[in-house]
Design a protein around this motif. Sequence first.
Motif, PDB file in Angstrom:
ATOM      1  N   PHE A  57      69.758  35.486  78.571  1.00 40.01           N
ATOM      2  CA  PHE A  57      70.570  34.764  77.603  1.00 40.01           C
ATOM      3  C   PHE A  57      71.796  34.143  78.261  1.00 40.01           C
ATOM      4  O   PHE A  57      72.262  34.596  79.308  1.00 40.01           O
ATOM      5  N   PHE A  58      72.299  33.128  77.617  1.00 41.04           N
ATOM      6  CA  PHE A  58      73.506  32.425  78.050  1.00 41.04           C
ATOM      7  C   PHE A  58      74.498  32.539  76.908  1.00 41.04           C
ATOM      8  O   PHE A  58      74.361  31.866  75.885  1.00 41.04           O
ATOM      9  N   PHE A  59      75.486  33.431  77.027  1.00 44.76           N
ATOM     10  CA  PHE A  59      76.451  33.669  75.951  1.00 44.76           C
ATOM     11  C   PHE A  59      77.790  33.056  76.337  1.00 44.76           C
ATOM     12  O   PHE A  59      78.401  33.442  77.329  1.00 44.76           O
ATOM     13  N   ASP A  60      78.230  32.135  75.557  1.00 42.80           N
ATOM     14  CA  ASP A  60      79.526  31.511  75.785  1.00 42.80           C
ATOM     15  C   ASP A  60      80.064  31.103  74.421  1.00 42.80           C
ATOM     16  O   ASP A  60      79.675  30.078  73.863  1.00 42.80           O
ATOM     17  N   ASN A  61      80.953  31.922  73.852  1.00 40.44           N
ATOM     18  CA  ASN A  61      81.437  31.675  72.493  1.00 40.44           C
ATOM     19  C   ASN A  61      82.103  30.310  72.342  1.00 40.44           C
ATOM     20  O   ASN A  61      82.035  29.682  71.283  1.00 40.44           O
ATOM     21  N   LYS A  62      82.751  29.828  73.408  1.00 40.07           N
ATOM     22  CA  LYS A  62      83.446  28.545  73.324  1.00 40.07           C
ATOM     23  C   LYS A  62      82.459  27.384  73.162  1.00 40.07           C
ATOM     24  O   LYS A  62      82.802  26.340  72.628  1.00 40.07           O
ATOM     25  N   GLU A  63      81.222  27.587  73.642  1.00 40.86           N
ATOM     26  CA  GLU A  63      80.222  26.521  73.575  1.00 40.86           C
ATOM     27  C   GLU A  63      79.110  26.846  72.586  1.00 40.86           C
ATOM     28  O   GLU A  63      78.034  26.265  72.631  1.00 40.86           O
ATOM     29  N   GLU A  64      79.377  27.790  71.679  1.00 45.89           N
ATOM     30  CA  GLU A  64      78.318  28.328  70.828  1.00 45.89           C
ATOM     31  C   GLU A  64      77.555  27.253  70.065  1.00 45.89           C
ATOM     32  O   GLU A  64      76.332  27.292  69.974  1.00 45.89           O
ATOM     33  N   LYS A  65      78.266  26.270  69.508  1.00 40.36           N
ATOM     34  CA  LYS A  65      77.572  25.297  68.663  1.00 40.36           C
ATOM     35  C   LYS A  65      76.624  24.404  69.458  1.00 40.36           C
ATOM     36  O   LYS A  65      75.753  23.762  68.885  1.00 40.36           O
ATOM     37  N   PHE A  66      76.772  24.354  70.781  1.00 39.45           N
ATOM     38  CA  PHE A  66      75.887  23.530  71.590  1.00 39.45           C
ATOM     39  C   PHE A  66      74.651  24.288  72.079  1.00 39.45           C
ATOM     40  O   PHE A  66      73.723  23.685  72.608  1.00 39.45           O
ATOM     41  N   LEU A  67      74.675  25.599  71.938  1.00 37.91           N
ATOM     42  CA  LEU A  67      73.586  26.412  72.482  1.00 37.91           C
ATOM     43  C   LEU A  67      72.449  26.541  71.480  1.00 37.91           C
ATOM     44  O   LEU A  67      72.655  26.454  70.273  1.00 37.91           O
ATOM     45  N   PRO A  68      71.218  26.802  71.974  1.00 36.38           N
ATOM     46  CA  PRO A  68      70.043  26.855  71.085  1.00 36.38           C
ATOM     47  C   PRO A  68      69.967  28.166  70.330  1.00 36.38           C
ATOM     48  O   PRO A  68      69.130  29.012  70.593  1.00 36.38           O
ATOM     49  N   GLN A  69      70.879  28.337  69.371  1.00 36.90           N
ATOM     50  CA  GLN A  69      70.952  29.617  68.686  1.00 36.90           C
ATOM     51  C   GLN A  69      71.058  29.451  67.179  1.00 36.90           C
ATOM     52  O   GLN A  69      71.886  28.696  66.687  1.00 36.90           O
ATOM     53  N   SER A  70      70.219  30.177  66.457  1.00 41.83           N
ATOM     54  CA  SER A  70      70.357  30.271  65.010  1.00 41.83           C
ATOM     55  C   SER A  70      70.770  31.694  64.653  1.00 41.83           C
ATOM     56  O   SER A  70      70.984  32.019  63.504  1.00 41.83           O
ATOM     57  N   ILE A  71      70.870  32.540  65.667  1.00 44.19           N
ATOM     58  CA  ILE A  71      71.285  33.928  65.503  1.00 44.19           C
ATOM     59  C   ILE A  71      72.534  34.134  66.356  1.00 44.19           C
ATOM     60  O   ILE A  71      72.611  33.651  67.473  1.00 44.19           O
ATOM     61  N   LYS A  72      73.511  34.828  65.805  1.00 47.46           N
ATOM     62  CA  LYS A  72      74.760  35.043  66.528  1.00 47.46           C
ATOM     63  C   LYS A  72      74.535  35.827  67.820  1.00 47.46           C
ATOM     64  O   LYS A  72      73.689  36.720  67.892  1.00 47.46           O
ATOM     65  N   ASP A  73      75.357  35.482  68.852  1.00 45.39           N
ATOM     66  CA  ASP A  73      75.267  36.189  70.130  1.00 45.39           C
ATOM     67  C   ASP A  73      75.353  37.697  69.965  1.00 45.39           C
ATOM     68  O   ASP A  73      74.567  38.455  70.525  1.00 45.39           O
ATOM     69  N   LYS A  74      76.356  38.134  69.198  1.00 49.88           N
ATOM     70  CA  LYS A  74      76.599  39.565  69.070  1.00 49.88           C
ATOM     71  C   LYS A  74      75.449  40.255  68.345  1.00 49.88           C
ATOM     72  O   LYS A  74      75.165  41.422  68.583  1.00 49.88           O
ATOM     73  N   SER A  75      74.796  39.525  67.451  1.00 49.38           N
ATOM     74  CA  SER A  75      73.650  40.100  66.759  1.00 49.38           C
ATOM     75  C   SER A  75      72.471  40.263  67.707  1.00 49.38           C
ATOM     76  O   SER A  75      71.705  41.215  67.607  1.00 49.38           O
ATOM     77  N   ILE A  76      72.307  39.322  68.629  1.00 53.93           N
ATOM     78  CA  ILE A  76      71.246  39.439  69.629  1.00 53.93           C
ATOM     79  C   ILE A  76      71.478  40.683  70.481  1.00 53.93           C
ATOM     80  O   ILE A  76      70.553  41.430  70.767  1.00 53.93           O
TER      81      ILE A  76
ATOM     82  N   GLU B 274      73.161  43.398  69.609  1.00 50.66           N
ATOM     83  CA  GLU B 274      73.084  44.619  68.811  1.00 50.66           C
ATOM     84  C   GLU B 274      71.681  44.894  68.281  1.00 50.66           C
ATOM     85  O   GLU B 274      71.253  46.041  68.224  1.00 50.66           O
ATOM     86  N   TYR B 275      70.956  43.846  67.885  1.00 51.82           N
ATOM     87  CA  TYR B 275      69.689  44.043  67.187  1.00 51.82           C
ATOM     88  C   TYR B 275      68.458  43.643  68.005  1.00 51.82           C
ATOM     89  O   TYR B 275      67.338  43.761  67.532  1.00 51.82           O
ATOM     90  N   PHE B 276      68.686  43.159  69.226  1.00 54.81           N
ATOM     91  CA  PHE B 276      67.533  42.870  70.087  1.00 54.81           C
ATOM     92  C   PHE B 276      67.694  43.505  71.460  1.00 54.81           C
ATOM     93  O   PHE B 276      66.892  44.348  71.857  1.00 54.81           O
ATOM     94  N   LEU B 277      68.742  43.108  72.186  1.00 56.62           N
ATOM     95  CA  LEU B 277      68.895  43.605  73.552  1.00 56.62           C
ATOM     96  C   LEU B 277      69.130  45.111  73.601  1.00 56.62           C
ATOM     97  O   LEU B 277      68.802  45.757  74.597  1.00 56.62           O
ATOM     98  N   LYS B 278      69.676  45.678  72.542  1.00 56.03           N
ATOM     99  CA  LYS B 278      69.880  47.128  72.510  1.00 56.03           C
ATOM    100  C   LYS B 278      68.558  47.865  72.692  1.00 56.03           C
ATOM    101  O   LYS B 278      68.508  48.961  73.236  1.00 56.03           O
ATOM    102  N   VAL B 279      67.465  47.232  72.213  1.00 55.65           N
ATOM    103  CA  VAL B 279      66.131  47.831  72.322  1.00 55.65           C
ATOM    104  C   VAL B 279      65.369  47.295  73.524  1.00 55.65           C
ATOM    105  O   VAL B 279      64.764  48.044  74.280  1.00 55.65           O
TER     106      VAL B 279
END
Length: 719
Positions: free
Chosen positions: A282-301, A303-308
């Motif tokens: 993943f590429f997490f950069d809150n300052k550029e969030e709206k430009f990234l291919p995400q419909s799910i928040k970084d922090k949710s990824i 907590e609810y995906f990478l944690k597993v």
Amino acid sequence: MIENIKVDENKKAKFKVDSRLITQILGSEIIESHSIAFAEQIKNAQDAGASEVTIDFSNMKNDEIIITDNGNGMSELEVEENWFLLGNSKKDGEASTSGGKGIGRLSLFKIGDSFQVKTSNGHEVTTFSISNKELMKEKTESFETDLYTEIRNESIGTQIKIKELDNEIILKEIELELNNLLSDDNKLDLKIIYPVDFTPTPFFTKGDIEGVVPFAASIFIDFDNFNKIEDISYKFTAKLQNEIIYTNTKFLTKFTKILTQLIGKKEDTLNIGNFSFLLANFFFDNKEEKFLPQSIKDKSIREYFLKVHQGINIYRNGFKLYGHGSEDWLKLAENRVSKPGENIDNKLSYGVITLDNEKSILLKEKSNREGFIRNESSKLFKDLLTIIVKQFGQDRYTATREIRSKIQSLKNEEEHKKADITSNGNEGENSEDTSLDKTIVENNNKGGHSAAKTEVKGIIAGSEGNQKKILKIASKKIDHGDTLYLKDDNIVNSEFLNELKLISSKGLLIEAGIVSPNNVPGKYIVNYIYGENSESLNLIINERKIIKEKKSKSFFKDSNHFNGEINLSDISELVFQLDGLKYSEKNLLYIISFRAILESTIKNYISKRPTLELSGSFKDNVLAAIDDLLIITEIKGKKDSLKEKKTAIHKKFKGRDQLSSFLTSLKVKFDKEKYDKFFHSLTHNPATIEETLALELANDIILPIHVLVHCLEEAGIIG
């Protein structure tokens, strides 16, 4: 002169088996994790032909867990000749074997001290019970238990009732570790029934985040025809807003040389059949969030995906092999420390390796199920993967520059559009203020994780007349870092759960009805909508209490390794000197302070432990302290006088297994010369490191160690 010895031909010697071998050495001691013990039962059930397995925790408060499967069951003869035969398996020779030496069966003793097995083959039902206490009473070679058999028609399958449960079973850990136990192609239906007061976490699947992964690669090797670099199928792809930005299918020259040497060594040691490897990052950069291919928040990824799913996971015969994944077995963190920009982080990556079921037997699992036995095959296999992952890191590094360049272009376009709007006099239109700006509507009945965005105005409050209220409470407070299931039956009346929609105020992170632990402290409103009726819950997220602190960016302010307050009393002076300083301008001061804080914490701990002595080596002191922390935080049986205090510390650090895993991984990092030299260089030959890595050092290593030592002091466990 040779002395004549009289031989009694009737006298024989034979091996005797101590009962502790059954209950401890082959049972509770060899298997360190409760999750592995449950996984062993699931594997054994599938080996017995089961298509469904149910683990029922609902009666844990009454000291009972039940495991049921619809496998082929056993006759009385099969129970006697197979189940009670240790050191062998009727599945000998198969790569899928998980019951060899009786470890699969005897891992039940990790879960509880007694259990009852009832098994039916459709014609007869056989029941028997085994108790640790009874085993320890018997002579070593003479343990027997009664088999009760009835001739009757009953659905085939096996039921295991486990009693006298280990009091350190933590359901959150089991939920986490069993979540990705089965591979995507495993058709086994695994059902887990939790107690009514347990809220399951709605983890994402790989399908849920498929469209939001910026970096991915697919790798395939047929080891039966693996003789040159070109036999490795490698394809890396980077995306931005669903547009492919960068691709690569070739290895760098420096890697082709190493791979050529590996291929020359392989001979028969890597004849492991077909091998497929899917790797993503993943590429997490809150300052550029709206430009990234995400419909799910970084922090949710996170907590609810990478944690597993974090890390490189290996699957064989439909099951994950333990000792991989979140356990950084390829040492990605070490590589990242040496060259942060060119290597991927284990925590922000996920990979799935699928091995050939039959041909991969050269990769032998350890008896404790946590990784492979070290042999020439496993060594070459690991070396090969390391090079592939390093190539991925290089591609990610190149692709990141391309992405940032593309983002800058998008920013420029956006600025031009704003300028055009201003010049046309359109500025200020559509500025209507709403109390629910960009609200998130979730319909959990559909089972989706991505939230549809809408605006809601003028919702009429329900509860008119004698109509029953949707909500049982009007407000709720939680601490920063806690989760909250918004549809819990303590909050919502159960008859409204179907078709219930949630609308949250701006900024509140909610996924599948759960308030994320990554939300910013503050006051929020959550609207509960049922048909045309609506009620509001006032949600307050309290600040995480930090004792003796000043503002110093986010260093020493957060850690996912523990919950609750952060006490900085003992290190406040060193932390305060960072107050208000920009990391980009004063990174050297930050790094020197980090080193000083860690050294001070370790020296303080060693001085309070009479069995430890300070060494002249920083690394040796750290390793000695970690080894001692692993021992001192372990509960020594039910009679441990410090059990309650240790349990409280385990709870703060998210469970005993989580704490042990954190300390063990930290030990591995410091046990490597490269990591020790890295810390040494931070002070004596400093170099600039990325701020993200500095944050990781502060919050993922130094802060949790400091808080753990402080908790031990406060509890009186150390002087």
